[in-house]
Design an enzyme around this catalytic site. Structure first.
Site, PDB file in Angstrom:
ATOM      1  N   ASP A  67      -8.232   6.283   1.408  1.00 37.22           N
ATOM      2  CA  ASP A  67      -7.649   5.052   0.897  1.00 37.22           C
ATOM      3  C   ASP A  67      -6.133   5.216   0.854  1.00 37.22           C
ATOM      4  OD1 ASP A  67      -8.632   2.413  -0.030  1.00 37.22           O
ATOM      5  OD2 ASP A  67      -7.233   2.846  -1.645  1.00 37.22           O
ATOM      6  N   SER A  68      -5.431   4.281   1.462  1.00 38.61           N
ATOM      7  CA  SER A  68      -3.982   4.438   1.630  1.00 38.61           C
ATOM      8  C   SER A  68      -3.234   3.190   1.209  1.00 38.61           C
ATOM      9  CB  SER A  68      -3.653   4.715   3.104  1.00 38.61           C
ATOM     10  OG  SER A  68      -4.402   5.783   3.574  1.00 38.61           O
ATOM     11  N   LYS A 169       3.304  11.006  14.314  1.00 40.10           N
ATOM     12  CA  LYS A 169       3.027  10.351  13.026  1.00 40.10           C
ATOM     13  C   LYS A 169       2.249  11.322  12.129  1.00 40.10           C
ATOM     14  CE  LYS A 169       0.710   6.585  10.655  1.00 40.10           C
ATOM     15  NZ  LYS A 169      -0.110   5.375  10.690  1.00 40.10           N
TER      16      LYS A 169
HETATM   17  P1  IMP Z   1      -6.989   0.871   3.209  1.00 37.68           P
HETATM   18  O1  IMP Z   1      -6.745   2.315   2.966  1.00 37.68           O
HETATM   19  O2  IMP Z   1      -7.923   0.679   4.378  1.00 37.68           O
HETATM   20  O3  IMP Z   1      -7.417   0.133   1.966  1.00 37.68           O
HETATM   21  O4  IMP Z   1      -5.633   0.269   3.724  1.00 37.68           O
HETATM   22  C1  IMP Z   1      -4.718  -0.353   2.873  1.00 37.68           C
HETATM   23  C2  IMP Z   1      -3.655  -1.067   3.656  1.00 37.68           C
HETATM   24  O5  IMP Z   1      -2.638  -0.151   3.976  1.00 37.68           O
HETATM   25  C3  IMP Z   1      -4.114  -1.713   4.965  1.00 37.68           C
HETATM   26  O6  IMP Z   1      -3.405  -2.930   5.101  1.00 37.68           O
HETATM   27  C4  IMP Z   1      -3.670  -0.727   6.008  1.00 37.68           C
HETATM   28  O7  IMP Z   1      -3.378  -1.367   7.242  1.00 37.68           O
HETATM   29  C5  IMP Z   1      -2.443  -0.132   5.365  1.00 37.68           C
HETATM   30  N1  IMP Z   1      -2.277   1.242   5.805  1.00 37.68           N
HETATM   31  C6  IMP Z   1      -3.078   2.292   5.511  1.00 37.68           C
HETATM   32  N2  IMP Z   1      -2.627   3.396   6.126  1.00 37.68           N
HETATM   33  C7  IMP Z   1      -1.538   3.024   6.819  1.00 37.68           C
HETATM   34  C8  IMP Z   1      -0.659   3.719   7.685  1.00 37.68           C
HETATM   35  O8  IMP Z   1      -0.805   4.909   7.984  1.00 37.68           O
HETATM   36  N3  IMP Z   1       0.349   2.988   8.204  1.00 37.68           N
HETATM   37  C9  IMP Z   1       0.529   1.658   7.940  1.00 37.68           C
HETATM   38  N4  IMP Z   1      -0.273   0.959   7.155  1.00 37.68           N
HETATM   39  C10 IMP Z   1      -1.311   1.655   6.597  1.00 37.68           C
END
Ligand code: IMP
Length: 190
Positions: A67-68, A169
């Site tokens: 989760d990011s 990256k």
């Molecule tokens: P999730 O981790 O799938 O909930 O992502 C959360 C949001 O952060 C999404 O809109 C992803 O596109 C964005 N996101 C997650 N990781 C990255 C990254 O490495 N680069 C750019 N956006 C990210």
């Protein structure tokens, strides 16, 4: 090659994770079925841990969740844990509008990788600091919305994360740091 399940529908996460897993002699694979495991919580760690436990109830095999989010200091950490819905609603354009004329452009990406095997729950967090660019650069190739907005700074000379290749990256990213810490632990634990 040993394999491990990464529960996600995001192709970019799978590609980046696989490149790192390979360094440790692993491959990651994702279930074909899409799982909706999102909850709203105060930290990515909590979201990842909740999702790992929920996914395990269905998959019943050791797995990881990533989760990011992007945290912009001048916006008090927004979009942070709301990065996904923010991307879908106001989008990059909206975030850039919020940052119009703002001098302090420092920001960071954070990634929480949670592992759960039914007994052990372990979470690794990685951060990558940089700044929000004045406009989008590159096309977010890996399916990552915020990459064109973010420059890791330093030797990247103002380029965005969307303008560097996956390996580059991975060498500086939040995901690279969290996953390397995870695989270091996992390859010793297994
Ligand atoms: P999730 O981790 O799938 O909930 O992502 C959360 C949001 O952060 C999404 O809109 C992803 O596109 C964005 N996101 C997650 N990781 C990255 C990254 O490495 N680069 C750019 N956006 C990210």
């Amino acid at each position: 090659m040993r394999s491990l399940i990464l529960v996600t529908n995001n192709k970019g996460k799978i590609a980046e994770a696989n490149a790192i897993a390979k360094e440790f002699g692993f491959a990651v694979r994702s279930p074909k079925k899409a799982y909706k495991l999102e909850i709203q919580a105060d930290s990515l760690r909590e979201v990842a841990e909740f999702a790992a436990r929920e996914a395990y109830k269905k998959i019943r095999k050791p797995l990881i969740i990533d989760d990011s989010g992007l945290f912009i200091n001048a916006l008090k950490g927004f979009p942070g844990v709301y990065s996904a819905p923010t991307g879908k609603t106001i989008g990059l354009e909206g975030v850039l509008k919020l940052m119009k004329g703002v001098k302090n452009r420092s920001a960071y990406f954070e990634c929480a990788v949670a592992y759960f095997d039914g007994k052990t729950l372990k979470t690794f967090v990685g951060k990558s600091s940089g700044k929000i660019l004045e406009s989008e650069k590159g096309s977010g190739l890996h399916g990552f919305g915020y990459d064109p907005l973010f420059s890791p700074g330093g030797h990247y000379g103002g380029r965005s994360l969307a303008q560097v290749d996956l390996l580059k990256k991975n060498s500086v990213s939040h995901r690279g740091k969290a996953l390397r810490a995870f695989f270091k632990w996992y390859s010793n634990a297994k």
